[in-house]
Design an enzyme around this catalytic site. Structure first.
Site, PDB file in Angstrom:
ATOM      1  N   PRO A   2       0.834  -1.207   0.000  1.00  0.00           N
ATOM      2  CG  PRO A   2      -0.687  -1.522   1.735  1.00  0.00           C
ATOM      3  CD  PRO A   2       0.595  -2.061   1.161  1.00  0.00           C
ATOM      4  CD  GLU A   3       3.117   2.818  -4.236  1.00  0.00           C
ATOM      5  OE1 GLU A   3       3.273   3.972  -4.640  1.00  0.00           O
ATOM      6  OE2 GLU A   3       3.371   1.818  -4.929  1.00  0.00           O
TER       7      GLU A   3
END
Ligand SMILES: [Zn+2]
Length: 298
Positions: A2-3
């Protein structure tokens, strides 16, 4: 992993469920989640804490408590958070922690590969801990191209490696780095300190535009990322280059190519993003190559 867009989407979904609520009972079943701290001790410390705000810095979810303490959650590769009404959580072999809230609902933390972390920070540590690991927030109004330029000016690393470093700018990971550089028409291997001022500005705009596009579509769902209600984001349907090797560039039709940069699979358009670092490197070949700096991938 996840960014920023994925973590921001999680934050937005969790905030209404958590803010104002008290952690009534906490169970942490995986010692890796809190190590080197004892999971039972961390769970006991968390019980009774009331949430004032669910915040985010870079890829960290920050659960801030009335006491001034904060729980720093990093989802790493495969972590996800789920919020459900009491008794509605299904059996899950990958569940690592459950928080029972004082309104009867539950927050569960799931992590298949178990790289995620929960760290409880005391009030004086909260900001210093985060500031040491994470640079400016790229979507803040006060974040300008000159802030990025300052960070890149002395970096000889490829631009992609430089923007993956969380101290350069917060929250950009492998996917959005490729998306940003495609938008900027900058080759990912270009040494960061050889970008022209116009290119730096283009990278700055590319980072903001690709992250904003990701947030608008509630993050991208690749592998294990899920929203707290179990739904999925759709940003992956609109990626410009990431995961599109061999498919035509939407700007020029050239097939997207895949190379490795800083050990990461990297997608770019060989026509739109021309490598011109070599010419620049030849010009300055008299200076010795610097050792690459330690990267921070938090
Ligand atoms: Zn192209």
């Amino acid at each position: 992993m996840p960014e920023l867009p994925e973590v921001e989407t999680v934050r937005r979904r969790l905030a209404p469920a958590l803010e104002g609520r008290r952690f009534e009972h906490v169970e942490i079943t995986d010692p890796r989640l809190t190590r080197p701290n004892d999971p039972f001790e961390v769970a006991r410390e968390l019980e009774g804490e009331r949430v004032t705000k669910v915040d985010r810095r870079g890829k960290y979810v920050i659960v801030r408590f009335e006491s001034g303490r904060a729980l720093l959650i990093h989802l790493r590769m495969t972590g996800s958070l789920r919020h459900a009404n009491g008794g509605e959580l299904r059996e899950d072999p990958h569940r690592r922690a459950v928080v029972n809230l004082d309104d009867g609902s539950d927050v569960a933390y799931r992590d298949v590969r178990r790289f995620g972390t929960w760290l409880l920070l005391e009030p004086p540590e909260v900001d210093t801990y985060i500031d040491a690991r994470v640079g400016r927030e790229p979507l803040d109004d006060s974040y300008k191209a000159k802030d990025l330029a300052e960070k890149l000016a002395h970096r000889r690393a490829p631009i992609k490696a430089a923007i993956l470093d969380q101290r350069t700018v917060a929250g950009v990971g492998n996917i959005y780095a490729d998306e940003a550089l495609w938008r900027a028409k900058v080759h990912p291997l270009t040494p960061a300190n050889e970008l022209t001022p116009d290119e730096v500005k283009a990278v700055y705009k590319g980072i903001r535009a690709s992250l904003q596009a990701g947030v608008r579509r509630q993050g991208s769902t690749l592998r294990d990322y899920q929203l707290p209600d179990g739904s999925s984001g759709t940003a992956q349907e609109r990626f410009k280059v990431y995961g599109r090797a061999g498919l035509p560039c939407e700007r020029c039709g050239t097939p997207i190519d895949k190379i490795r940069v800083a050990g990461r699979g990297t997608y770019y358009c060989p026509h739109c993003q021309v490598y011109r670092g070599a010419a620049y490197a030849a010009r300055s070949s008299s200076s010795p190559p610097s050792r690459s700096r330690r990267q921070s991938s938090v």
